[in-house]
Write a protein that holds these residues in place. Structure first.
Motif, short mmCIF file in Angstrom:
data_model
loop_
_atom_site.label_atom_id
_atom_site.label_comp_id
_atom_site.label_asym_id
_atom_site.label_seq_id
_atom_site.Cartn_x
_atom_site.Cartn_y
_atom_site.Cartn_z
N GLU A 1 0.82 -1.21 0.00
CA GLU A 1 0.00 0.00 0.00
C GLU A 1 0.86 1.27 0.00
N TRP A 2 2.17 1.09 0.01
CA TRP A 2 3.09 2.21 -0.07
C TRP A 2 3.35 2.55 -1.53
N PHE B 1 -3.31 6.11 16.50
CA PHE B 1 -2.40 5.43 15.58
C PHE B 1 -1.07 6.18 15.50
N VAL B 2 -1.13 7.50 15.39
CA VAL B 2 0.09 8.31 15.34
C VAL B 2 0.93 8.09 16.60
N ASP B 3 0.29 8.00 17.74
CA ASP B 3 1.02 7.74 18.98
C ASP B 3 1.74 6.40 18.92
N ARG B 4 1.10 5.37 18.37
CA ARG B 4 1.74 4.05 18.25
C ARG B 4 2.89 4.11 17.24
N VAL B 5 2.70 4.85 16.15
CA VAL B 5 3.78 5.04 15.17
C VAL B 5 4.98 5.68 15.85
N GLU C 1 1.90 -3.47 10.11
CA GLU C 1 1.37 -4.34 11.18
C GLU C 1 0.50 -3.52 12.15
N LEU C 2 0.94 -2.30 12.45
CA LEU C 2 0.15 -1.44 13.33
C LEU C 2 -1.19 -1.07 12.71
N ALA C 3 -1.17 -0.86 11.40
CA ALA C 3 -2.38 -0.40 10.71
C ALA C 3 -3.39 -1.54 10.51
N ALA C 4 -2.91 -2.78 10.59
CA ALA C 4 -3.80 -3.93 10.33
C ALA C 4 -4.82 -4.12 11.44
N ARG D 1 2.40 6.33 2.48
CA ARG D 1 1.17 5.56 2.63
C ARG D 1 0.14 6.44 3.30
N ASP D 2 -1.08 6.41 2.77
CA ASP D 2 -2.20 7.14 3.36
C ASP D 2 -3.11 6.16 4.07
N LEU D 3 -3.58 6.56 5.23
CA LEU D 3 -4.50 5.74 6.01
C LEU D 3 -5.69 6.60 6.40
#
Length: 93
Positions: free
Chosen positions: A17-18, A40-44, A90-93, A27-29
Motif C-alpha cells: 500500500e506504499w 495510531f500516530v502515537d503508536r507510530v 502491522e500497526l495499521a492492520a 502511505r495514506d490511512l
C-alpha cells in the motif's frame, strides 16, 4: 546503510500500500474518527523511536494520516525504510 536502487525499491513496493514519491515512500490511512487517527500516530511514534528511524507524519482532514519514509542521511530509500514500513503496516492492520 546503502541506498536502494530503483529496481530494488520497485520490487519492495510490489503488492504494498506504499507508493514511491521522489526519494521517499508514502502511505495514506483513513480512520473512523480523529481520536483513532491520533492514537495510531502515537503508536507510530513509539515504534519509530524504538527503531531510531522517524517518518514524517501528516494528520489531515479529521481522520487521515500520511506517513512518509526516507533515509535523509543517504539521500533516498534504504532497507531501514522498508523495515519500518512493514512494522507500520502491522500497526495499521
Amino acid at each position: 546503510m546503502a541506498r536502494l536502487t530503483d529496481d530494488e525499491v520497485a520490487t519492495r513496493l510490489e503488492g504494498s500500500e506504499w507508493r514511491q514519491e521522489g526519494e521517499a515512500i508514502e502511505r495514506d490511512l483513513r480512520f473512523p474518527d480523529f481520536a483513532l487517527a491520533i492514537a495510531f500516530v502515537d503508536r507510530v511514534a513509539e515504534v519509530a523511536e524504538a527503531a531510531n528511524h522517524h517518518p514524517d507524519i501528516l494528520v489531515h482532514g479529521w481522520n487521515k494520516v500520511r506517513l512518509t519514509l526516507s533515509t535523509h542521511s543517504e539521500g533516498g530509500l534504504t532497507e531501514a525504510d522498508f523495515a519500518l514500513a512493514r512494522r507500520l503496516d502491522e500497526l495499521a492492520a
